[in-house]
Design an enzyme around this catalytic site. Structure first.
Site, PDB file in Angstrom:
ATOM      1  N   THR A   1       1.571   1.673   5.135  1.00  0.00           N
ATOM      2  CA  THR A   1       2.327   2.356   6.155  1.00  0.00           C
ATOM      3  C   THR A   1       2.015   2.493   7.801  1.00  0.00           C
ATOM      4  O   THR A   1       1.911   2.012   9.024  1.00  0.00           O
ATOM      5  CB  THR A   1       3.783   3.313   6.358  1.00  0.00           C
ATOM      6  OG1 THR A   1       2.886   4.399   5.613  1.00  0.00           O
ATOM      7  CG2 THR A   1       4.755   2.582   4.569  1.00  0.00           C
TER       8      THR A   1
ATOM      9  N   ASP B   1     -14.556   8.812   4.776  1.00  0.00           N
ATOM     10  CA  ASP B   1     -15.174   8.863   3.593  1.00  0.00           C
ATOM     11  C   ASP B   1     -16.827   9.294   3.393  1.00  0.00           C
ATOM     12  O   ASP B   1     -17.452   9.088   2.995  1.00  0.00           O
ATOM     13  CB  ASP B   1     -14.673   7.365   2.753  1.00  0.00           C
ATOM     14  CG  ASP B   1     -13.463   7.226   2.364  1.00  0.00           C
ATOM     15  OD1 ASP B   1     -13.270   8.329   1.897  1.00  0.00           O
ATOM     16  OD2 ASP B   1     -12.863   5.916   1.652  1.00  0.00           O
TER      17      ASP B   1
HETATM   18  C1  PRP Z   1      -8.389   8.951  10.034  1.00  0.00           C
HETATM   19  C2  PRP Z   1      -9.282   9.094  11.327  1.00  0.00           C
HETATM   20  C3  PRP Z   1      -7.893   9.875  12.056  1.00  0.00           C
HETATM   21  C4  PRP Z   1      -7.090   8.539  11.233  1.00  0.00           C
HETATM   22  C5  PRP Z   1      -6.974   7.581  12.361  1.00  0.00           C
HETATM   23  O1  PRP Z   1      -8.337   9.702   8.540  1.00  0.00           O
HETATM   24  O2  PRP Z   1      -9.884  10.123  10.537  1.00  0.00           O
HETATM   25  O3  PRP Z   1      -7.529  10.296  11.540  1.00  0.00           O
HETATM   26  O4  PRP Z   1      -7.715   7.897   9.824  1.00  0.00           O
HETATM   27  O5  PRP Z   1      -6.025   6.595  12.010  1.00  0.00           O
HETATM   28  P1  PRP Z   1      -4.292   6.326  12.835  1.00  0.00           P
HETATM   29  O6  PRP Z   1      -4.924   6.163  14.125  1.00  0.00           O
HETATM   30  O7  PRP Z   1      -4.422   4.588  12.659  1.00  0.00           O
HETATM   31  O8  PRP Z   1      -3.724   7.220  12.422  1.00  0.00           O
HETATM   32  P2  PRP Z   1      -7.678   9.353   7.769  1.00  0.00           P
HETATM   33  O9  PRP Z   1      -6.050   9.257   7.517  1.00  0.00           O
HETATM   34  O10 PRP Z   1      -8.496   8.063   6.599  1.00  0.00           O
HETATM   35  O11 PRP Z   1      -8.034  10.453   6.284  1.00  0.00           O
HETATM   36  P3  PRP Z   1      -9.374  11.589   5.979  1.00  0.00           P
HETATM   37  O12 PRP Z   1     -10.014  11.864   7.294  1.00  0.00           O
HETATM   38  O13 PRP Z   1      -9.059  12.660   5.382  1.00  0.00           O
HETATM   39  O14 PRP Z   1      -9.993  10.026   5.253  1.00  0.00           O
END
Ligand code: PRP
Ligand code: URA
Length: 208
Positions: free
Chosen positions: A107, A202
């Site tokens: 989503t 990652d």
């Molecule tokens: C990544 C990144 C942001 C988010 C950005 O985190 O660090 O927080 O995605 O995406 P958005 O603008 O579409 O919300 P992720 O959810 O992959 O978590 P992580 O940092 O734990 O890997």
């Protein structure tokens, strides 16, 4: 777009190349990200208001300055942690809250799992740290929380932003300003920034 400043210099462009390179290992990725973050701190510190006071040198009294508001850093877990070191090095007096968000890969909505912020946010200059501003969902959820906690002055520090997310943020929080090292072309069908650098969390933590 009026709510964004792209901070650029030759060092940032060199370091962005290291981050984008898929062969860069986590230990080099973290250091390059750290170096870019230093430039972001310097750029956004232009917004800090100063209080002037007298300081006594060994020879005479002269003007001294201190930052008016308390500074609060809010890294968005996990990837935002990679920006904390550089921000704390240049603003050692800052307090640090945390917001835990994980994007649902289908989503693309952020799922929250942790919130902890200092109490008196209403008198603070709050800096949200998140290297990737993609759909904007995570940063908008962070600002929703921080405003509920009383924050009114909030800026976002990111490494790479996508136009879609920057626009969505402007629609949701028109006063929020973004400092970033790059405004990339667009999102792909999976919500990844392109050309981007892949999954920041990652790559920082070696969990690919
Ligand atoms: C990544 C990144 C942001 C988010 C950005 O985190 O660090 O927080 O995605 O995406 P958005 O603008 O579409 O919300 P992720 O959810 O992959 O978590 P992580 O940092 O734990 O890997
Ligand atoms: N989160 C990331 O880490 N990278 C992207 O490109 C988009 C969201």
């Amino acid at each position: 777009m009026k709510n964004i400043k792209v901070v650029s210099n030759p060092l940032i462009l060199r370091d962005l190349t290291i981050l984008r390179d898929k062969n860069t290992p986590p230990q080099e990725f973290r250091i390059a990200l750290d170096r870019i973050s230093y430039s972001l701190v310097v750029a956004l510190s232009e917004e800090f208001k100063l209080i002037k006071f007298d300081v006594q040198t060994p020879l005479e009294v002269t003007d001294g300055f201190k930052i008016e508001k308390k500074i609060v850093l809010i890294p968005v877990l996990r990837a935002g942690l990679s920006m904390v070191n550089s921000f704390l090095t240049l603003i050692p007096e800052a307090r640090v809250g945390h917001i835990g968000l994980q994007r649902n890969e289908v989503t693309l909505e952020p799922i929250d799992y942790y919130y902890k912020a200092p109490k008196d946010l209403n008198n603070s200059f709050v800096i949200v740290l998140d290297p990737m501003l993609a759909t904007g969902g995570s940063v908008i959820a962070s600002l929703n929380f921080l405003k509920k906690q009383g924050a009114s002055k909030i800026v976002v520090a990111s490494i790479i932003a996508a136009p879609e997310g920057v626009k969505k943020l402007a629609d949701a929080h028109s006063e929020a300003f973004v400092y970033t090292a790059a405004l990339d072309r667009q999102l792909n069908e999976n919500g990844y920034i392109i050309p981007g650098l892949g999954d920041a969390g990652d790559r920082v933590f070696g969990t690919l």
